[in-house]
Design an enzyme around this catalytic site. Structure first.
Site, short mmCIF file in Angstrom:
data_model
loop_
_atom_site.label_atom_id
_atom_site.label_comp_id
_atom_site.label_asym_id
_atom_site.label_seq_id
_atom_site.Cartn_x
_atom_site.Cartn_y
_atom_site.Cartn_z
CG ASP A 169 0.35 -4.00 2.20
OD1 ASP A 169 0.04 -4.65 3.21
OD2 ASP A 169 1.13 -3.02 2.22
CD GLU B 173 7.70 -0.27 7.70
OE1 GLU B 173 6.73 -0.97 7.35
OE2 GLU B 173 7.92 0.87 7.25
CE LYS C 237 3.04 -5.85 3.94
NZ LYS C 237 2.54 -4.76 4.83
CG ASP D 132 -0.38 0.01 2.52
OD1 ASP D 132 0.86 -0.06 2.60
OD2 ASP D 132 -1.12 0.07 3.52
CB SER D 133 4.59 1.70 -0.12
OG SER D 133 4.79 0.52 -0.88
CD GLU E 171 0.63 -1.54 7.94
OE1 GLU E 171 0.30 -0.76 8.84
OE2 GLU E 171 1.09 -1.17 6.84
O1 KIV Z 1 3.49 -1.08 1.68
C1 KIV Z 1 4.67 -1.48 1.70
O2 KIV Z 1 5.46 -1.23 0.80
C2 KIV Z 1 5.09 -2.25 2.87
C3 KIV Z 1 6.56 -2.47 3.01
C4 KIV Z 1 7.21 -1.23 3.46
C5 KIV Z 1 6.85 -3.64 3.89
O3 KIV Z 1 4.30 -2.62 3.67
#
Ligand code: KIV
Length: 280
Positions: free
Chosen positions: A86, A184, A115, A47-48, A117
């Site tokens: 994510d 992280e 994934k 989600d970056s 969090e």
């Molecule tokens: O969204 C992302 O890129 C991430 C990484 C920084 C692990 O969660």
């Protein structure tokens, strides 16, 4: 040509303690293809994307439809790498049912795994998603979706007390059935303890060399995203400048009438030109 075998959850598990896992983010077809060719084991459709592709100041505003679009594009490019989708903020917090439904959307959209969090507080949801058949990667330490709302970007596990909380989170996720977990911005000593304590591979970002694998944001590694440069990033290229130069040259050429050139131009059949002109 023989199709290359996909990296599976069990392949990644077998690498623990033997071979480090290379993990990178990608959000589109072309870069996913390159990551796959380069031998990246896992592509995280992070989600970056909200920051490096969509230009938001954090990952918080990212939506499910946006993530599913990125995931679809990556799945068309990456044939070997495992694809992790994510789950964005809001897609698993409201209820276990919503979390399962959205996790399944990622799998239908081309991802192999998802994934989330969070630590012990989301272990129940993680277990429910795993029980529904979807492999889950955990993510503890700095959790950009929520840490930034509370304390900002800060190193995690600086004190013995917070280290113990992180270890407990890692063990709760392991018990809930994650196949791997991201650590992280965790102090390297704590990341080392977690890596030794849990049976699943740990993937570090800013968490030192003891982790079982490393992940970076592709745009950071390539030097394209210049808004933030965390200390843990190593730039393997500085592409912002060459891209700027190329786009400036193009603009100058268009304005000066130098582009397109003869080699970029299509022509009519000469006889047909005659007919066209004769008609005038
Ligand atoms: O969204 C992302 O890129 C991430 C990484 C920084 C692990 O969660």
């Amino acid at each position: 040509m023989q199709a290359r075998k996909k990296v599976s959850v069990s392949d990644l598990a077998a690498m623990k303690g033997k071979e480090k896992a290379s993990v990178l983010t990608a959000y589109d077809y072309s870069t996913a293809l390159i990551c796959d060719r380069a031998g990246v084991d896992v592509i995280l459709v992070g989600d970056s994307a909200g920051m490096v592709v969509l230009g938001w100041p954090s990952t918080v505003p990212v939506s499910m439809p946006e993530m599913l679009m990125f995931c679809g594009a990556v799945s068309r490019g990456a044939k070997r790498a495992m694809i992790v989708g994510d789950m964005p903020f809001g897609s698993y917090q409201p209820s276990t049912e919503i979390a399962i439904e959205n996790a399944i959307q990622f799998i239908k959209g081309g991802c192999d795994t998802v994934k989330l969090e969070g630590g012990a507080e989301i272990a129940g949801k993680v277990k429910a998603i795993v029980d529904a058949g979807v492999p889950v990667m955990g993510h503890i330490g700095l959790k950009p979706q929520t840490s930034t709302l509370w304390e900002g970007y800060r190193l995690q596990g600086r004190t013995a007390e917070s280290a113990k909380r992180l270890i407990a989170d890692a063990q709760a996720l392991e018990k809930a059935g994650v196949f791997s977990m991201v650590l992280e911005m965790v102090a390297s000593e704590v990341a080392e303890v977690i890596t030794k304590k849990v049976s699943v591979p740990t993937i570090g970002i800013g968490s030192g060399p003891a982790c079982d694998g490393q992940v970076l944001v592709l745009h950071d590694l390539l030097g394209i995203y210049e808004d933030i440069k965390p200390k843990f990033v190593r730039r393997y290229a500085e592409l912002a400048k060459p891209i700027l130069d190329a786009v400036s040259s193009y603009t100058q050429d268009v304005k000066a009438g130098k582009f397109p050139g003869e080699q970029n131009t299509f022509h009519m059949n000469p006889e047909e030109i005659g007919k066209l002109r004769g008609r005038k």
